[in-house]
Design an enzyme around this catalytic site. Structure first.
Site, mmCIF file in Angstrom:
data_model
loop_
_atom_site.group_PDB
_atom_site.id
_atom_site.type_symbol
_atom_site.label_atom_id
_atom_site.label_comp_id
_atom_site.label_asym_id
_atom_site.label_seq_id
_atom_site.Cartn_x
_atom_site.Cartn_y
_atom_site.Cartn_z
ATOM 1 N N ASP A 148 0.797 -1.259 0.020
ATOM 2 C CA ASP A 148 0.044 -0.007 0.022
ATOM 3 C C ASP A 148 1.094 1.293 -0.080
ATOM 4 O O ASP A 148 0.654 2.498 -0.410
ATOM 5 C CB ASP A 148 -0.845 -0.025 1.140
ATOM 6 C CG ASP A 148 -1.931 1.353 1.105
ATOM 7 O OD1 ASP A 148 -2.519 1.344 0.207
ATOM 8 O OD2 ASP A 148 -2.040 1.912 2.038
ATOM 9 N N HIS A 206 -8.091 6.134 2.026
ATOM 10 C CA HIS A 206 -8.270 7.381 1.158
ATOM 11 C C HIS A 206 -7.055 7.403 0.243
ATOM 12 O O HIS A 206 -7.113 8.632 -0.732
ATOM 13 C CB HIS A 206 -8.613 8.632 1.863
ATOM 14 C CG HIS A 206 -9.900 8.536 2.540
ATOM 15 N ND1 HIS A 206 -11.158 8.612 1.974
ATOM 16 C CD2 HIS A 206 -10.127 8.171 3.783
ATOM 17 C CE1 HIS A 206 -12.075 8.373 2.914
ATOM 18 N NE2 HIS A 206 -11.403 8.110 3.954
ATOM 19 N N ARG A 207 -5.999 6.645 0.540
ATOM 20 C CA ARG A 207 -4.788 7.144 -0.091
ATOM 21 C C ARG A 207 -4.926 6.834 -1.736
ATOM 22 O O ARG A 207 -4.232 7.463 -2.407
ATOM 23 C CB ARG A 207 -3.533 5.920 0.279
ATOM 24 C CG ARG A 207 -2.610 6.356 -0.123
ATOM 25 C CD ARG A 207 -1.391 5.222 0.184
ATOM 26 N NE ARG A 207 -1.281 4.716 1.493
ATOM 27 C CZ ARG A 207 -0.407 5.248 2.506
ATOM 28 N NH1 ARG A 207 0.491 6.172 2.226
ATOM 29 N NH2 ARG A 207 -0.370 4.450 3.650
ATOM 30 N N ALA A 208 -5.728 5.887 -1.967
ATOM 31 C CA ALA A 208 -5.984 5.643 -3.437
ATOM 32 C C ALA A 208 -6.713 6.980 -4.152
ATOM 33 O O ALA A 208 -5.962 7.155 -5.207
ATOM 34 C CB ALA A 208 -6.949 4.556 -3.749
ATOM 35 N N VAL A 232 -3.794 9.513 -4.375
ATOM 36 C CA VAL A 232 -2.906 9.183 -5.303
ATOM 37 C C VAL A 232 -3.092 9.533 -6.832
ATOM 38 O O VAL A 232 -2.387 9.865 -7.516
ATOM 39 C CB VAL A 232 -2.058 7.622 -5.099
ATOM 40 C CG1 VAL A 232 -1.343 7.136 -6.356
ATOM 41 C CG2 VAL A 232 -1.337 7.577 -3.734
#
Lengths: 622, 336
Positions: B194, B275-277, B280
């Protein structure tokens, strides 16, 4: 003893000579049984190399330090600054590294060696030192194919592979004995002269390489062959090109021709093929088989046919045209895709682990565990499991400062602990009946589903899975022990079924696998799931299939750290019920369940419960 | 000599993934997954040649950004004597080899200094070298667990804190993590997976003509690397220029609410963790727009960003379900 005087094995010799001509050929792997002369030939090969070309043997007990380099203790203590001691690979640049019995080399040492070879350079960053040196070398290695646990991606690292088949011809065998006893049968001086001629020829060939031209059609031919082999990556293309070029040079030509490509193709591509060409075995032998077992009844055939039709592509034999009557009398061969729908229940092993971990029991049981192989040292570790060597190395440069008057002064900050490898705790072996009897498809799909779930969910990838299929006249390890879901999916994508039922061969293969893996990784535990109706109609030796099965079952029962599960696939609604699987379960002292239960993730929960029992028993023992 | 980046045939996803990280280092790195022999390592190593120059404090062991967060030593200098001297140096690819030890990764006591001067001093490790550079791990899935822990630690904080051998030290460690792996050799720990902003899948080229071209270029490089470099000089310079221009243009690209909505719609439909997706994806789409010379983020950029940012964040499922999920994502992307 001479290279040229070595009896037979022309392909092995050609592979070595081509590698001597061009180092870009990428090394050779010899696959052959013990005692057929693999190492002898490799060592004689040295005679062909110009003076000064390194030929380094990698001992099986090599450590990471010994391989890559590490601190020179004596010098470090003497000079009060870190000094580097180069490793085995530092001596290999521009030469050869030979590994005898590569299957016995610890996997992480092999991975490091191949990593260095792949980059052509050794880079070490450890204990305050940085070392970088060129390490372009070719690997020569020998392996017993019975111990073939080298995963495909490691096999691919070798430019060429040669299978050493059995030599049965009497005259040749006699010649081999003679050459092995030079005291009694001295070699003729002629052989030595031939070696010198060959060495010269290699030298000439090497000088031809740079000016070598490529005939039209050669590139196309190479690309075609590589595409057809469906190999992974592009290294094979490159190896094939350089091998063909070296071959042309050896033949004294000034351009590479398709014939050169043909000559080296088996050497370069055979071990890379990922999808074997479809079996084109004559069906005659199948036709002479007795009628299939009674449960191969029309009703099931119909449903199997319906299944096949609903999954086009799952059948590569094009047997839709075959009439049902004929189908009944002929155990069909079919291939089932791994993508068959199977109601997979998720494997809740992970949550379970975490829970136990947080209660402290798992952690505790680990902390006392000093089993496993010492692979390297670290600054944090288990109390009491001190790595003396690394501790001394850490303290070494400070000795002058600490002024110990010749005695070693070690401070708490120097202490290093052992990191032990105990990655694999369980190997689940699935032994599946792949014969043409009823339910073959169901067995395959269920087993594949179970394997997928196990691999996807096993926490930290400690567990490995293997699969043996028995059909026709033999058992085959279709999935070597692996923890890679990727590899499993590739190996299991196509799974042919059909033919007779050599149950004893399947059992024996499982038995051998447990024994071999047990030797390799002491402490490994085994879970063997047999998916069969217990019926056997083909045997290995002269006895009856039943007797053979019970004899091997008796042997298996004696295997240490092994648990069994028999999954009965007999159709219980059928007219004739034999209950053979139940008997087999009794012989093995195995747990037993029916295939209907298997579909409600019985296999996985069984594995889970066995593991849980073991870890509980283990923590109780402590 | 390194194989020229621009001479790598195909594998556009991998090449773009690397370039986007140069344009916007905050994207968070790239993981390249694929079989052996698909130019994964070659691409990362070749990238070094195209990397732009950075402004750094002269003489700083951590290449501090004069306009950004400073290391302790630079802060000290700053307090003592006004503006810091600035030097220009090329961004680098720092390699983290397998078998690296803790002390070489995070840094340790400078032994020779201690012996000669009798005083403790910090000797920087690879994380110091990697600050504001690429940190490249070949076969990242084979990296040992305790090394991975250390990497995750400093990747999360952007800072490396060392407490060992009586030295305590903190320095900035913002690196772009680049990793290559062959999934056949084992999986990556989910936390580390991740951590990679993007993930590119590489497969062997199955088209005959391209395959022949790959071989031709490889053979040409092996035969005469210098000549190969000269032959590709023009392409290399051109790509370098494009990257620089994209870097300059990046701050002016303001993604609209429209783009944000599209992104959120995709990530919500796939029910991804965290919420990283989303973040990014937004950064990637923006960097893509800059690289393509656009002034705004359009649907095409979002589609391509999704391919790079979402693949490794989807839930791991049995193979058959994985196909279904890919199908679903295709549907979602076609919809935008």
């Amino acid at each position: 003893m001479s290279f040229s005087g070595f009896v037979g094995r022309d392909d092995a010799k050609l592979a070595l000579v081509l590698n001597a001509i061009d180092r870009r050929c990428g090394g050779v792997l010899f696959l052959g049984e013990k005692g057929c002369g693999k190492s002898t030939l490799a060592r004689r090969f040295r005679r062909l190399l110009p003076r000064g070309v390194p030929f380094v043997e990698l001992p099986l007990n090599a450590t990471e330090e010994g391989l890559m380099g590490g601190i020179d203790l004596e010098k470090t203590i003497r000079e009060g600054r870190r000094c580097f001691q180069p490793g085995i690979l530092s001596r290999a640049h521009d030469g050869f590294v030979y590994i005898d019995d590569i299957h016995l080399l610890p996997v992480e040492i092999l991975a490091l060696t191949l990593n260095v070879q792949g980059r052509g350079e050794n880079l070490v960053e450890k204990e305050g030192l940085t070392l970088r040196h060129a390490a372009e070398f070719q690997l020569l290695a020998s392996m017993d194919p019975a111990e073939n646990f080298l995963p495909p991606h490691l096999l691919d690292c070798f430019g060429m592979a040669v299978v050493w088949g059995k030599i049965t011809e009497a005259a040749q065998r006699a010649a081999i004995v003679r050459q092995a006893m030079p005291d009694l049968f001295p070699e003729s001086p002629e052989a030595g002269r031939r070696d010198r001629v060959l060495a010269e020829r290699i030298g000439v060939a090497r000088s031809r390489l740079a000016g070598m031209k490529i005939s039209a059609g050669v590139e196309d031919c190479m690309a075609g062959k590589c595409l057809e082999s469906r190999m992974a990556g592009h290294r094979g293309d490159v190896f094939l090109f350089y091998a063909a070029r070296a071959h042309a040079a050896l033949m004294g030509k000034d351009r590479v021709e398709p014939a050169d490509v043909d000559a080296v193709t088996p050497l370069v591509l055979n071990h890379r093929r990922r999808q074997l060409p479809p079996e084109n075995e004559p069906e005659q032998s199948e036709k002479r088989e007795p009628r299939p077992p009674p449960e191969n009844n029309p009703k099931d055939q119909k449903s199997a046919a319906a299944d096949r039709q609903s999954h086009p592509g799952g059948d590569n034999q094009g047997d839709e045209k075959t009439l049902p009557e004929k189908r009944e009398s002929l155990p069909m061969e079919a291939v089932f895709e791994s993508g068959e729908p199977f109601p997979l229940r998720r494997f809740h092993y992970r949550r379970d682990r975490i829970k136990r971990g947080s209660s402290g029991r798992k952690i505790k049981s680990l902390s006392r565990d000093k089993r496993g192989r010492y692979i390297r040292s670290a600054e944090r570790g288990l109390d009491g499991d001190i790595a003396i060597d690394a501790t001394v190395r850490a303290a070494a440069p400070l000795q002058r400062l600490r002024g110990g008057d010749g005695r070693l002064v070690i401070r708490p900050g120097d202490i290093r602990y052992k990191r032990r490898e105990k990655k694999v705790s369980h190997l689940a072996i699935f032994v599946v009946d792949g014969s043409g009897s009823m339910g073959a498809q169901r067995r395959m799909v269920a087993t594949k589903g179970a394997i997928q779930s196990l691999l996807l969910d096993s926490y930290q990838k400690r567990d490995k899975v293997a699969m043996i299929v028995f059909r026709k006249d033999r058992a085959e390890l279709v999935l070597p022990p692996t923890s890679s879901a990727e590899l499993a999916s590739r190996c299991l994508r196509q799974m042919p079924v059909g033919g007779r039922t050599p149950l004893s061969a399947g059992l024996l293969a499982a038995h051998d696998l447990v024994r071999r893996m047990g030797r390799r990784e002491p402490g490994l535990r085994f879970l063997v799931a047999l998916i069969t109706d217990g019926r056997a109609n083909h045997c290995l030796g002269g006895a009856t299939p039943e007797k053979e099965v019970s004899k091997i079952a008796g042997l298996m029962r004696e295997l240490p750290s092994t648990e069994f599960l028999v999954v009965d696939t007999e159709n219980k609604a059928g007219l004739i019920r034999m209950g053979l699987a139940g008997r087999l379960a009794a012989q093995l002292a195995a747990d037993y369940c029916r295939v209907e239960e298997l579909e409600s993730d019985r296999l996985i929960s069984w594995m889970q419960s066995k593991k849980k029992n073991e870890s509980e028993a283990e923590s109780l023992r402590r | 000599m390194i194989f020229p980046f621009t001479a790598i045939v195909g594998q556009e996803e991998m090449k773009t993934g690397l370039i986007l990280n140069v344009i916007d280092p905050s994207i968070g790195g790239l993981l390249i997954m694929g079989e052996k022999g698909t130019a994964k390592s070659t691409a990362v190593r070749a990238l070094a040649e195209l990397l732009p120059e950075l402004e750094a404090v002269e003489g700083c062991r951590f290449q501090c950004d004069p306009g950004g967060k400073l290391c302790g030593e630079c802060q000290e200098k700053n307090r003592m004597g006004g503006p810091l001297p600035v030097a220009h140096r090329k961004m680098r690819v720092v390699e983290l080899p397998l078998g690296v030890t803790e002390d070489r990764l995070v840094g340790t006591l400078d032994m020779e200094h201690a012996l000669q001067k009798g005083e403790k001093r910090f000797e920087p490790g690879l994380l110091a070298d990697a600050n504001r550079n690429f940190l490249y791990v070949d076969e990242v899935n084979l990296l040992e667990d305790h090394i991975v822990d250390l990497l995750l630690d400093s990747a999360a904080m952007g800072v490396n804190t060392v407490e060992r051998e009586g030295v305590s030290f903190t320095h900035p460690a913002r690196f772009i993590l680049a990793g290559t792996m062959n999934p056949e050799e084992g999986d990556l720990r989910p936390q580390l997976l991740d951590r990679f902003g993007l993930c590119a899948q590489v497969v062997s080229v199955r088209e005959k003509e391209s395959r022949m071209e790959i071989l031709r270029r490889k053979a040409a490089f092996d035969a005469d690397a210098g000549r190969m470099a000269a032959a590709w000089k023009k392409e290399q310079t051109e790509l370098e220029r494009r990257i620089k221009e994209a870097q300059t243009a990046l701050p002016s690209i303001q993604p609209g609410d429209d783009a944000l909505e599209k992104i959120v719609k995709i990530t919500a439909a796939l029910s991804l963790d965290g919420h990283r997706a989303d973040i990014v994806m937004m950064k990637t789409a923006r960097a893509l727009a800059a690289f393509r010379g656009k002034t705004a983020v359009e649907a095409g950029e979002i589609r391509d960003a999704a391919a790079l940012a979402l693949g490794h964040r989807m839930k791991r499922l049995p193979f058959e379900e994985m196909g279904a999920q890919a199908e679903k994502m295709r549907g979602l992307l076609d919809g935008i």
